[in-house]
Design an enzyme around this catalytic site. Structure first.
Site, PDB file in Angstrom:
ATOM      1  CB  CYS A   6      -6.605 -12.849  -8.453  1.00 29.12           C
ATOM      2  SG  CYS A   6      -4.992 -12.876  -9.142  1.00 29.12           S
ATOM      3  NE  ARG A  42     -10.346 -10.603  -4.179  1.00 30.19           N
ATOM      4  CZ  ARG A  42     -10.510 -11.266  -3.101  1.00 30.19           C
ATOM      5  NH1 ARG A  42     -11.059 -10.760  -2.023  1.00 30.19           N
ATOM      6  NH2 ARG A  42      -9.667 -12.089  -2.615  1.00 30.19           N
ATOM      7  CD1 TRP A  90      -0.994  -8.783  -6.290  1.00 29.51           C
ATOM      8  CD2 TRP A  90      -1.809  -6.812  -7.013  1.00 29.51           C
ATOM      9  NE1 TRP A  90      -0.064  -7.606  -5.840  1.00 29.51           N
ATOM     10  CE2 TRP A  90      -0.486  -6.561  -6.520  1.00 29.51           C
ATOM     11  CE3 TRP A  90      -2.122  -5.760  -7.844  1.00 29.51           C
ATOM     12  CZ2 TRP A  90       0.019  -5.152  -6.423  1.00 29.51           C
ATOM     13  CZ3 TRP A  90      -1.542  -4.409  -7.897  1.00 29.51           C
ATOM     14  CH2 TRP A  90      -0.455  -4.127  -7.070  1.00 29.51           C
ATOM     15  CG  ASN A 116      -7.232 -15.343  -5.395  1.00 28.51           C
ATOM     16  OD1 ASN A 116      -5.881 -14.891  -5.263  1.00 28.51           O
ATOM     17  ND2 ASN A 116      -7.922 -15.258  -4.415  1.00 28.51           N
ATOM     18  N   GLY A 117      -4.275 -17.200  -6.066  1.00 25.73           N
ATOM     19  CA  GLY A 117      -3.494 -17.862  -5.328  1.00 25.73           C
ATOM     20  C   GLY A 117      -2.040 -18.194  -5.877  1.00 25.73           C
ATOM     21  CD  GLU A 507       5.917   2.338   9.071  1.00 28.38           C
ATOM     22  OE1 GLU A 507       6.575   2.935   8.472  1.00 28.38           O
ATOM     23  OE2 GLU A 507       4.774   2.080   8.370  1.00 28.38           O
ATOM     24  CE  LYS A 511       1.951   4.265   7.862  1.00 29.29           C
ATOM     25  NZ  LYS A 511       3.177   3.432   7.086  1.00 29.29           N
ATOM     26  CD  GLU A 514       2.289   7.836   5.844  1.00 28.45           C
ATOM     27  OE1 GLU A 514       2.423   7.969   4.785  1.00 28.45           O
ATOM     28  OE2 GLU A 514       2.281   6.987   6.382  1.00 28.45           O
ATOM     29  CG  HIS A 530      23.640  11.182  23.143  1.00 30.31           C
ATOM     30  ND1 HIS A 530      24.774  11.226  23.605  1.00 30.31           N
ATOM     31  CD2 HIS A 530      23.138   9.730  23.250  1.00 30.31           C
ATOM     32  CE1 HIS A 530      25.152  10.192  23.894  1.00 30.31           C
ATOM     33  NE2 HIS A 530      24.362   9.187  23.834  1.00 30.31           N
ATOM     34  CE  LYS A 633      -0.263   2.317  -1.644  1.00 36.86           C
ATOM     35  NZ  LYS A 633       0.185   2.045  -0.304  1.00 36.86           N
TER      36      LYS A 633
END
Ligand code: F6R
Length: 638
Positions: A6, A42, A90, A116-117, A507, A511, A514, A530, A633
């Site tokens: 937020c 935000r 948010w 906010n929170g 991962e 990264k 990408e 192997h 995205k």
């Protein structure tokens, strides 16, 4: 500090004598809308503004992006005013609807509040306020804070002054009763010209103007008007008018803020001074994990989900879990599998959503589907969830975007509270997904009696320590950044890991692909012999995620052997190991240490240097880390 959910802005200016704006006194609405435009990164689920005018509060709010609010204001303009508050949301509690948007107006239309929170104790407070015959129109924790504030305000004697002392006092008393993380802003029709705010574990900055003052969740909320800012301390209340800024603690004792001059431009301010959203979001991770853990237990200390439309009895009969996700989210799922099987003793498969759907999977009413999606809109995952539901499976969504399609179409939801992820490649959502999936595993273990309450408490206590440990990794990023810069010409990097370190290796490789467009692969270290070991030649960089040497059935020795095997064949070995693990030094060109934690929680730490590595290497190559080529995205097509 819960810093990214937020955006909030507050304004108190001077009414010019002739009724028009002067350079010193802007129209509140103009300031608020400009601030919200800059703060939209935000949160963009909904937006709203309230101004104090003609003995009342005038308010407009709208679900969706700020543009929807702008359109609403064009149709239904607000009166002129020199005081107001604005919010871009948010969602955490309650879906992204008009009704749940901020401000929340209470006290007979006289008091407007934004937040906010996450207010952890909103449930008992709401119960208490309901008993006193208060009513609620939204599903938010914010409205509980607003009603509480209004209730306290009315219980205080009317001191007759317009300077806001009564509202300030009410805010202090309300803040004392709230737990969790909050920045609250309030404006009251009885105190035109005043905005009062409080903060705990959530950001708030004051902007100092000439004949006007500002509040913002960060300086971008007012950067167009002033660069003079005051940083507030923890647990403080601030009251602004056009000419005054008064700070106290929650008990009314005067306090001081730290004044500073903002030397960022507006664009950098949105990124908290970081050069990219990716770097900002990597640094958001302690908060992303902390916020995802916040407020997850009920009054008896038992874990709760956000929305649960599956009977506890049904969950007790589940005999298989299938985790569905794509990309980074699928790697989070692979990490979670280790924990869920260990804690719940339920066979758990992790399947890429697009593969699952087309292979005639065995799914029935005893199957629990857990989908992981940052956006909640990934078409492959949505289709897979729909398919599983059609087969009679129960579905739980772990998602970062409140009210998005996948959670809406699932039987239950556990939201990650990572805040908006703007950079295309996922970082903080990954850690938040692991955290949330672990909470789900603990929830199921609790429900099915696989773990004792004390064991669950121990894991939660270990999880609670993780944010500070991530912060430690971030604070020591110099060495890994230097290495990344020195490797800008590298053409291929291999990543190795075992157990939970295996999905972390994948991962780390994703990264790097990408962001830096470098060929990279993550392997299970045990798989080396192997096949993949044939790739090793002189100078081939290999990044190895090493498990802790502590513990009885440690895989540590096996991974150390793997390091030796690749090194003997010329690999340049780069090792992520636990603090104090000296045994790896002899086999590694570079060692990066992470703080001690349990084996299952290690991915929340070991991933971080790999993110920093990819981000820094890509930056050294001059690439745009926020918007890598060819990627979007939200992948909303199959
Ligand atoms: C990688 C990345 C993607 C997403 C994937 C799923 O950095 O961001 O691999 O993880 O496209 O997206 P969500 O989680 O939104 O379903």
């Amino acid at each position: 500090m819960i810093g990214f959910m937020c955006g909030i802005v507050g304004y108190a200016g001077t009414a010019p004598a002739n009724g028009t704006s002067t350079p010193a006194g802007h129209q509140a609405l103009d300031v608020l809308m400009e601030g919200l435009r800059r703060l939209e990164y935000r949160g963009y689920d909904s937006a709203g503004v309230a101004v104090v005018a003609e003995g009342g509060i005038a308010m407009r709010k709208k679900a969706g992006k700020l543009a929807n609010l702008t359109a609403e204001l064009a149709q239904r303009p607000l009166p002129d005013s020199m005081t107001g508050i604005g919010h871009t949301r948010w969602a955490t509690h309650g879906g992204p609807t008009d009704k749940n948007a901020h401000p929340h107006v209470v006290d007979g239309g006289k008091l407007a509040v934004i937040h906010n929170g996450i207010i952890e104790n909103y449930a008992p407070l709401k119960a208490e306020l309901l008993q006193q015959d208060h009513t609620f129109v939204s599903d938010t924790d914010t409205e509980v804070a607003a009603v509480l504030l209004g209730d306290i305000y009315r219980s205080l004697p009317d001191d007759g002054s317009a300077d806001g002392a009564r509202l300030t006092r009410a805010m202090q008393l309300a803040a004392q009763r709230l737990e969790g993380a909050f920045t609250l802003l309030a404006a009251h029709a009885d105190h035109p010209g005043t905005v009062v705010a409080s903060r705990r574990n959530s950001p708030l900055v004051v902007g100092l103007g000439d004949g006007e003052n500002f509040l913002g969740s960060d300086v971008s909320g007012f950067i167009d008007y002033t660069r003079r800012a005051v940083e507030l301390g923890q647990d403080q209340v601030v009251t602004i008018t056009a000419d005054t800024v008064a700070i106290t603690d929650f008990f009314g004792a005067p306090a001081e803020g730290k004044e500073y001059l903002v030397d960022w431009d507006a664009a950098a301010a949105e990124k908290d001074g970081f050069p990219s959203f990716m770097e900002k979001e990597i640094h958001d991770q302690p908060e992303a994990v902390a916020a995802t853990l916040l407020g997850r237990s009920d009054l008896e200390g038992k874990l709760t989900l956000d929305e649960m439309r599956i009977d506890a009895d049904v969950l007790k009969t589940i005999n298989k879990i299938i985790v569905l996700a794509c990309g980074t989210s699928a790697y989070a799922g692979q990490v979670a599998k280790y924990a869920i099987e260990h804690w719940c003793r339920i066979p758990t498969e992790v399947e890429l959503s697009h593969e699952f759907r087309y292979r005639d999977p065995i799914v029935d009413d005893k199957t629990l589907i857990v989908s992981l999606s940052q956006s909640g809109e990934t078409m492959d995952t949505l289709m897979a969830v729909r398919y599983a539901r059609e087969q009679g499976a129960k579905t739980i969504a772990i998602c970062n975007t409140n009210g998005s399609t996948i959670p809406r179409e699932s039987d239950a939801v556990l939201y990650t509270h990572a805040g908006p992820e703007i950079a295309v490649a996922s970082t903080k959502a990954f850690l938040a997904q692991i955290t949330a999936a672990y909470l789900l595993g603990l929830y199921l273990a609790q429900l099915r009696g696989n773990l004792f309450q004390g064991q669950i408490k121990d894991v939660l206590a270990d999880l609670a320590k993780v944010p500070a440990k991530i912060a430690q990794v971030l604070a020591n990023d110099g060495q890994i950044k230097e290495l990344a810069r020195s490797m800008a010409d590298t053409r291929s990097v291999l990543f190795l890991g075992r157990h939970v370190g295996f999905p972390v290796a994948m991962e780390g490789a994703l990264k790097l692909k990408e962001l830096a467009y470098i060929h990279a692969e993550g392997f299970a270290a045990g798989e080396l012999k192997h096949g993949p070991i044939a790739l090793i030649e002189e100078g081939q960089p290999v990044i190895v995620v090493v498990p802790s040497p502590r513990g009885r059935d440690s895989l540590h020795a096996k991974v150390v052997s793997n390091i030796q095997e690749v090194r003997a064949r010329g690999a340049k070995t780069i090792v992520i190991a636990e603090e104090g693990d000296e045994s790896v030094r002899a086999h590694a060109e570079h060692v990066f240490y992470i703080p001690e934690t349990t084996a299952l929680l290690a991915p929340l730490l070991t991933t971080v240097p790999l993110q920093i590595f990819a981000c820094e290497l890509a930056t050294a190559k001059g690439y745009d880390v926020d918007q890598p080529r060819n990627l979007a995205k939200s992948v909303t097509v199959e």
